[in-house]
Design an enzyme around this catalytic site. Structure first.
Site, PDB file in Angstrom:
ATOM      1  N   LEU A 134      -3.132  20.818  -5.282  1.00 28.95           N
ATOM      2  CA  LEU A 134      -3.595  22.374  -4.714  1.00 28.95           C
ATOM      3  C   LEU A 134      -2.355  22.821  -4.079  1.00 28.95           C
ATOM      4  CD1 LEU A 134      -6.848  21.250  -2.758  1.00 28.95           C
ATOM      5  CD2 LEU A 134      -6.625  22.575  -4.884  1.00 28.95           C
ATOM      6  N   ASP A 135      -2.139  24.074  -4.014  1.00 31.96           N
ATOM      7  CA  ASP A 135      -1.031  24.894  -3.543  1.00 31.96           C
ATOM      8  C   ASP A 135      -1.111  24.552  -1.823  1.00 31.96           C
ATOM      9  OD1 ASP A 135      -0.707  26.164  -5.975  1.00 31.96           O
ATOM     10  OD2 ASP A 135      -1.712  28.091  -5.246  1.00 31.96           O
ATOM     11  N   GLN A 136       0.105  24.672  -1.295  1.00 30.97           N
ATOM     12  CA  GLN A 136       0.152  24.593   0.210  1.00 30.97           C
ATOM     13  C   GLN A 136      -0.789  24.885   0.896  1.00 30.97           C
ATOM     14  OE1 GLN A 136       4.143  25.029   1.537  1.00 30.97           O
ATOM     15  NE2 GLN A 136       3.753  24.261   3.787  1.00 30.97           N
ATOM     16  N   ARG A 235      -5.338  32.405  -8.278  1.00 31.80           N
ATOM     17  CA  ARG A 235      -4.535  33.380  -7.706  1.00 31.80           C
ATOM     18  C   ARG A 235      -4.097  34.750  -8.675  1.00 31.80           C
ATOM     19  NH1 ARG A 235      -0.605  30.172  -4.050  1.00 31.80           N
ATOM     20  NH2 ARG A 235       0.022  32.242  -3.352  1.00 31.80           N
TER      21      ARG A 235
END
Length: 297
Positions: A134-136, A235
């Site tokens: 997962l992205d930060q 996104r």
């Protein structure tokens, strides 16, 4: 703990097949790994060295004597770590927003450091491997493998789309219908971390469903599921749809939140060894709570 054997009970579905078929065809164990286990005689059935061509019976216990790889590159750090599901084969963790999944250099404030500390508290120093990232600044459920066989199988399951990942998001503007975004994604040559829709990019498919609209706040609560797993996929696709995620400044979202409003809400798959249906929901922990829908109107 590092030499703890893997134990697997033979399910009714595997009754009558050989160990060779189970390991090679069903679990798709890499040839090199399977050859090593056969040569070293590390696989047993009911405490006896296994006969690879003999039919298995429901309830038989397969034991693999394995020396788990020890984690040496990630320093334990007691960051709070919410475990959503755990057994001897896999681990599902609820990642808070703001944490990297794995250190890039010598960072100690990552989810990997947190998990290392959690395992150390159980006198277990094995290396666990994430199956997806997962992205930060995305929160939610992440799946980890706890040994080499589950790592192989879960990776295959992810590739074969038999692990369902469901995300919740708040998008800017009002969407009125469900849909699918099928647009390839590649790197943005003008920015080191950003991705973009590109004809020469990798295939990417996102399905989305409108759950609720908030006209006064100009927000839409959306559920997304991934048919592929490209970097920043939801996104980028929501930006391409003209409705970037709220808080996602990198992709043109409004500055409403301190991070993109994206949460990996649900992981669902069939357990590779017990064949149980695993369905894990990750709660929200934002403060203030992004996904408290009573805030919007």
């Amino acid at each position: 703990m590092l030499d703890a054997p893997i134990q697997i009970s033979i399910h009714d579905n595997w009754d009558g097949i050989t160990a060779q078929t189970l390991f090679k065809d069903i679990w798709q164990t890499p040839k090199k790994q399977l050859h090593q286990w056969r040569m070293e005689k590390t696989v047993c059935k009911n405490e006896e060295i296994i006969n690879w061509l003999e039919p298995l019976r429901s309830g038989d216990i397969i034991t693999i004597k394995i020396n788990h790889e020890q984690e040496t590159n990630v320093q334990p750090n007691s960051i709070p770590c919410e475990i959503l599901y755990e057994d001897e084969h896999l681990l599902i963790v609820n990642k808070p927003a703001g944490l990297l999944v794995h250190p890039n250099h010598d960072e100690r404030n990552t989810l990997a450091n947190s998990i290392a500390a959690y395992l150390q508290s159980k006198n277990d120093q094995r290396k666990v491997r994430h199956i997806h990232r997962l992205d930060q600044n995305t929160s939610g459920a992440i799946l980890y493998a706890k040994h080499v066989l589950s790592h192989t199988i879960l990776n295959k399951m992810l590739e074969n789309r038999s692990i369902q990942r469901t995300y919740w998001a708040l998008a800017d503007g009002i969407l009125t219908s469900n849909g699918q975004i099928n647009k390839p994604i590649g790197r943005d040559r003008h920015h080191p971390t950003r991705r973009r829709v590109s004809k020469t990019g990798q295939a990417a498919i996102t399905n989305y469903q409108v759950l609720e609209c908030f006209p006064h706040d100009q927000l839409t609560f959306v559920q997304c599921s991934l048919a592929t797993g490209r970097t920043h996929q939801i996104r980028v696709h929501m930006q391409a749809l003209g409705h970037p995620l709220a808080g996602d400044l990198l992709y043109g979202g409004s500055p409403r939140f301190s991070r993109q409003a994206l949460h990996a809400r649900l992981l669902e798959f069939t357990h590779p060894f017990t064949l149980e249906r695993i369905k894990v929901t990750a709660p929200f922990h934002d403060d203030p709570p992004i996904f408290d829908l009573t805030r919007y109107s």
